[in-house]
Design a protein around this motif. Structure first.
Motif, PDB file in Angstrom:
ATOM      1  N   LYS A  70      41.632  40.233  47.128  1.00 10.97           N
ATOM      2  CA  LYS A  70      43.202  41.553  47.571  1.00 10.97           C
ATOM      3  C   LYS A  70      44.446  40.152  47.082  1.00 10.97           C
ATOM      4  CE  LYS A  70      43.460  43.104  50.700  1.00 10.97           C
ATOM      5  NZ  LYS A  70      43.333  43.253  52.358  1.00 10.97           N
ATOM      6  N   SER A  71      43.560  38.723  46.879  1.00 11.80           N
ATOM      7  CA  SER A  71      44.981  37.647  46.060  1.00 11.80           C
ATOM      8  C   SER A  71      44.853  37.442  45.024  1.00 11.80           C
ATOM      9  CB  SER A  71      44.531  36.425  46.562  1.00 11.80           C
ATOM     10  OG  SER A  71      45.038  35.671  45.780  1.00 11.80           O
ATOM     11  N   LEU A  72      44.214  38.238  44.129  1.00  8.62           N
ATOM     12  CA  LEU A  72      43.931  38.416  42.707  1.00  8.62           C
ATOM     13  C   LEU A  72      44.176  39.705  42.102  1.00  8.62           C
ATOM     14  CD1 LEU A  72      40.272  36.219  42.185  1.00  8.62           C
ATOM     15  CD2 LEU A  72      42.816  35.619  41.208  1.00  8.62           C
ATOM     16  N   ALA A  73      43.564  41.252  43.020  1.00  7.98           N
ATOM     17  CA  ALA A  73      44.333  42.274  42.199  1.00  7.98           C
ATOM     18  C   ALA A  73      45.937  41.863  42.383  1.00  7.98           C
ATOM     19  CB  ALA A  73      43.699  42.613  43.820  1.00  7.98           C
ATOM     20  N   ASP A  74      46.566  41.569  44.272  1.00  5.07           N
ATOM     21  CA  ASP A  74      47.562  41.549  43.712  1.00  5.07           C
ATOM     22  C   ASP A  74      48.737  40.888  43.470  1.00  5.07           C
ATOM     23  OD1 ASP A  74      47.596  43.641  45.990  1.00  5.07           O
ATOM     24  OD2 ASP A  74      47.374  41.971  47.803  1.00  5.07           O
ATOM     25  N   ASN A  75      47.617  39.708  43.021  1.00  7.70           N
ATOM     26  CA  ASN A  75      49.042  38.132  42.220  1.00  7.70           C
ATOM     27  C   ASN A  75      48.603  38.442  41.333  1.00  7.70           C
ATOM     28  OD1 ASN A  75      50.449  37.982  44.180  1.00  7.70           O
ATOM     29  ND2 ASN A  75      48.859  37.291  45.617  1.00  7.70           N
ATOM     30  N   GLY A  76      47.657  38.916  39.848  1.00  8.83           N
ATOM     31  CA  GLY A  76      47.090  38.923  38.825  1.00  8.83           C
ATOM     32  C   GLY A  76      47.690  38.382  37.714  1.00  8.83           C
ATOM     33  N   HIS A  77      49.191  39.104  38.035  1.00  7.16           N
ATOM     34  CA  HIS A  77      50.478  38.710  37.367  1.00  7.16           C
ATOM     35  C   HIS A  77      50.708  37.595  37.041  1.00  7.16           C
ATOM     36  CE1 HIS A  77      52.598  38.523  41.044  1.00  7.16           C
ATOM     37  NE2 HIS A  77      53.784  38.147  39.884  1.00  7.16           N
ATOM     38  N   LEU A  78      49.929  36.423  37.545  1.00  8.14           N
ATOM     39  CA  LEU A  78      50.109  34.910  37.657  1.00  8.14           C
ATOM     40  C   LEU A  78      48.950  34.455  37.035  1.00  8.14           C
ATOM     41  CD1 LEU A  78      50.698  34.079  41.539  1.00  8.14           C
ATOM     42  CD2 LEU A  78      52.243  34.035  39.585  1.00  8.14           C
ATOM     43  N   LEU A  79      47.726  35.470  36.504  1.00  7.26           N
ATOM     44  CA  LEU A  79      46.947  34.429  35.603  1.00  7.26           C
ATOM     45  C   LEU A  79      47.420  35.119  33.808  1.00  7.26           C
ATOM     46  CD1 LEU A  79      44.624  34.812  38.033  1.00  7.26           C
ATOM     47  CD2 LEU A  79      45.363  32.479  37.266  1.00  7.26           C
ATOM     48  N   LYS A  80      47.742  36.649  34.360  1.00  4.57           N
ATOM     49  CA  LYS A  80      47.727  37.028  33.034  1.00  4.57           C
ATOM     50  C   LYS A  80      48.757  37.093  31.527  1.00  4.57           C
ATOM     51  CE  LYS A  80      46.498  42.036  35.164  1.00  4.57           C
ATOM     52  NZ  LYS A  80      44.840  41.344  35.578  1.00  4.57           N
ATOM     53  N   GLY A  81      49.697  36.136  32.475  1.00  2.66           N
ATOM     54  CA  GLY A  81      50.920  35.417  32.036  1.00  2.66           C
ATOM     55  C   GLY A  81      50.091  33.828  30.975  1.00  2.66           C
ATOM     56  N   LEU A  82      48.847  33.817  31.290  1.00  4.26           N
ATOM     57  CA  LEU A  82      48.261  32.834  30.744  1.00  4.26           C
ATOM     58  C   LEU A  82      46.782  33.376  29.757  1.00  4.26           C
ATOM     59  CD1 LEU A  82      48.248  30.624  33.807  1.00  4.26           C
ATOM     60  CD2 LEU A  82      49.560  30.271  32.153  1.00  4.26           C
ATOM     61  N   GLU A  83      46.393  32.186  29.066  1.00  3.78           N
ATOM     62  CA  GLU A  83      45.594  32.327  28.110  1.00  3.78           C
ATOM     63  C   GLU A  83      44.433  32.315  28.547  1.00  3.78           C
ATOM     64  OE1 GLU A  83      46.447  30.386  24.069  1.00  3.78           O
ATOM     65  OE2 GLU A  83      47.771  31.461  23.970  1.00  3.78           O
ATOM     66  N   VAL A  84      43.989  32.699  29.479  1.00  2.00           N
ATOM     67  CA  VAL A  84      43.020  32.693  30.281  1.00  2.00           C
ATOM     68  C   VAL A  84      42.093  33.894  29.965  1.00  2.00           C
ATOM     69  CG1 VAL A  84      43.827  32.960  32.812  1.00  2.00           C
ATOM     70  CG2 VAL A  84      41.761  31.559  32.122  1.00  2.00           C
ATOM     71  N   ALA A  85      40.745  34.417  30.697  1.00  6.18           N
ATOM     72  CA  ALA A  85      40.444  35.634  31.025  1.00  6.18           C
ATOM     73  C   ALA A  85      39.151  34.682  32.078  1.00  6.18           C
ATOM     74  CB  ALA A  85      38.664  35.312  29.795  1.00  6.18           C
ATOM     75  N   TYR A  86      40.084  36.053  33.576  1.00  4.09           N
ATOM     76  CA  TYR A  86      39.140  35.675  34.834  1.00  4.09           C
ATOM     77  C   TYR A  86      38.695  36.974  35.089  1.00  4.09           C
ATOM     78  CZ  TYR A  86      43.027  37.986  36.341  1.00  4.09           C
ATOM     79  OH  TYR A  86      44.083  39.261  36.628  1.00  4.09           O
ATOM     80  N   PHE A  87      37.320  35.816  36.070  1.00  5.28           N
ATOM     81  CA  PHE A  87      36.057  37.264  36.996  1.00  5.28           C
ATOM     82  C   PHE A  87      36.159  36.592  38.352  1.00  5.28           C
ATOM     83  CE2 PHE A  87      35.630  36.044  32.451  1.00  5.28           C
ATOM     84  CZ  PHE A  87      35.724  37.913  31.632  1.00  5.28           C
ATOM     85  N   MET A  88      35.575  37.593  38.768  1.00  3.47           N
ATOM     86  CA  MET A  88      34.928  37.144  40.088  1.00  3.47           C
ATOM     87  C   MET A  88      33.260  37.151  40.288  1.00  3.47           C
ATOM     88  SD  MET A  88      37.398  38.490  43.405  1.00  3.47           S
ATOM     89  CE  MET A  88      36.219  38.168  44.852  1.00  3.47           C
ATOM     90  N   ALA A  89      32.470  36.777  40.510  1.00  2.52           N
ATOM     91  CA  ALA A  89      31.003  36.708  40.094  1.00  2.52           C
ATOM     92  C   ALA A  89      30.335  36.983  41.531  1.00  2.52           C
ATOM     93  CB  ALA A  89      30.569  36.225  38.899  1.00  2.52           C
ATOM     94  N   SER A  90      29.269  37.908  41.477  1.00  2.00           N
ATOM     95  CA  SER A  90      28.555  37.536  42.631  1.00  2.00           C
ATOM     96  C   SER A  90      26.781  38.114  42.232  1.00  2.00           C
ATOM     97  CB  SER A  90      28.965  38.113  43.077  1.00  2.00           C
ATOM     98  OG  SER A  90      29.016  39.524  43.501  1.00  2.00           O
ATOM     99  N   VAL A  91      26.243  37.771  43.166  1.00  2.00           N
ATOM    100  CA  VAL A  91      24.359  37.759  43.019  1.00  2.00           C
ATOM    101  C   VAL A  91      24.701  39.519  43.263  1.00  2.00           C
ATOM    102  CG1 VAL A  91      23.392  35.870  42.598  1.00  2.00           C
ATOM    103  CG2 VAL A  91      23.661  37.339  44.886  1.00  2.00           C
ATOM    104  N   ASP A  92      25.486  40.484  44.015  1.00  2.00           N
ATOM    105  CA  ASP A  92      25.713  42.176  44.807  1.00  2.00           C
ATOM    106  C   ASP A  92      25.511  42.659  42.529  1.00  2.00           C
ATOM    107  OD1 ASP A  92      26.425  41.412  47.129  1.00  2.00           O
ATOM    108  OD2 ASP A  92      28.321  41.117  46.641  1.00  2.00           O
ATOM    109  N   PRO A  93      24.667  44.132  43.444  1.00  2.00           N
ATOM    110  CA  PRO A  93      24.155  44.568  42.366  1.00  2.00           C
ATOM    111  C   PRO A  93      25.253  45.564  41.842  1.00  2.00           C
ATOM    112  CG  PRO A  93      23.650  45.892  44.366  1.00  2.00           C
ATOM    113  CD  PRO A  93      24.058  44.034  44.632  1.00  2.00           C
ATOM    114  N   ILE A  94      25.861  46.270  40.272  1.00  2.00           N
ATOM    115  CA  ILE A  94      26.500  46.610  39.607  1.00  2.00           C
ATOM    116  C   ILE A  94      27.252  47.595  40.923  1.00  2.00           C
ATOM    117  CG2 ILE A  94      25.927  48.323  37.946  1.00  2.00           C
ATOM    118  CD1 ILE A  94      28.773  45.606  37.360  1.00  2.00           C
ATOM    119  N   GLU A  95      26.542  47.893  41.024  1.00  3.68           N
ATOM    120  CA  GLU A  95      27.054  49.685  41.855  1.00  3.68           C
ATOM    121  C   GLU A  95      28.046  48.963  43.518  1.00  3.68           C
ATOM    122  OE1 GLU A  95      23.643  50.337  39.489  1.00  3.68           O
ATOM    123  OE2 GLU A  95      23.804  49.343  40.851  1.00  3.68           O
TER     124      GLU A  95
END
Length: 173
Positions: A70-95
């Motif tokens: 939720k933090s990243l979804a609500d405040n992603g604009h702080l990251l989108k202005g930088l030259e960065v690709a950002y991800f969350m990652a887990s071992v959960d199945p894609i579904e």
């Protein structure tokens, strides 16, 4: 096995595990993981282009993971202005990750590592089989700039943006 042999085996095992731990300056392990946006991602595809942040999280729809997403979804604009690709990652199945991303309106890819190969390569897989909450900051040269092991899920986006600026990641032109 006697006590001395057991202690030696445990010490050797712990030392071997420590030797494999990633450190700042190491080349980030590459991977090819499926994202919730239907694309596959690797660290190498961003080499020479932009920094990469990979925020490993234990499990979709759990307390801290939900707050971080939720933090990243609500405040992603702080990251989108930088030259960065950002991800969350887990071992959960894609579904499961697609469902998680949709539930919290994540406008960034969540990566799935159901084989746990990438989690093992990043040394984040805990003994109970889920990733530890660690965030890796990777430079345009593919080397690890910083490893954050003290994540505050509620301020994840703000903390990432501040760390990226501290590391000298430029703003998008």
């Amino acid at each position: 096995m006697n006590f001395k042999t057991l202690i030696t085996a445990i010490t050797f095992s712990l030392a071997a595990g420590t030797a494999m731990a990633l450190e700042v300056g190491d080349q980030a392990p590459d991977f090819l993981l499926e994202g919730t946006d239907g694309q596959s991602y690797s660290v190498s595809q961003f080499k020479g282009k932009e920094a990469v942040v990979i925020a490993w999280y234990p499990k979709a729809f759990t307390g801290g993971c939900t707050i971080e997403c939720k933090s990243l979804a609500d405040n992603g604009h702080l990251l989108k202005g930088l030259e960065v690709a950002y991800f969350m990652a887990s071992v959960d199945p894609i579904e499961k990750n697609i469902e998680f991303a949709e539930a919290y309106e994540a406008d960034f890819p969540l990566l799935s590592d159901p084989t746990k190969k990438a989690a093992k390569a990043y040394d984040v897989l805990a003994v109970y089989g889920l990733p530890k909450r660690h965030t890796f900051y990777i430079g345009t040269d593919g080397k690890i700039l910083f490893i954050d092991k003290n994540i505050r899920p509620a301020t994840s986006a703000e903390d990432m943006a501040a760390k990226l600026k501290e590391l000298g990641v430029p703003e998008r032109a």
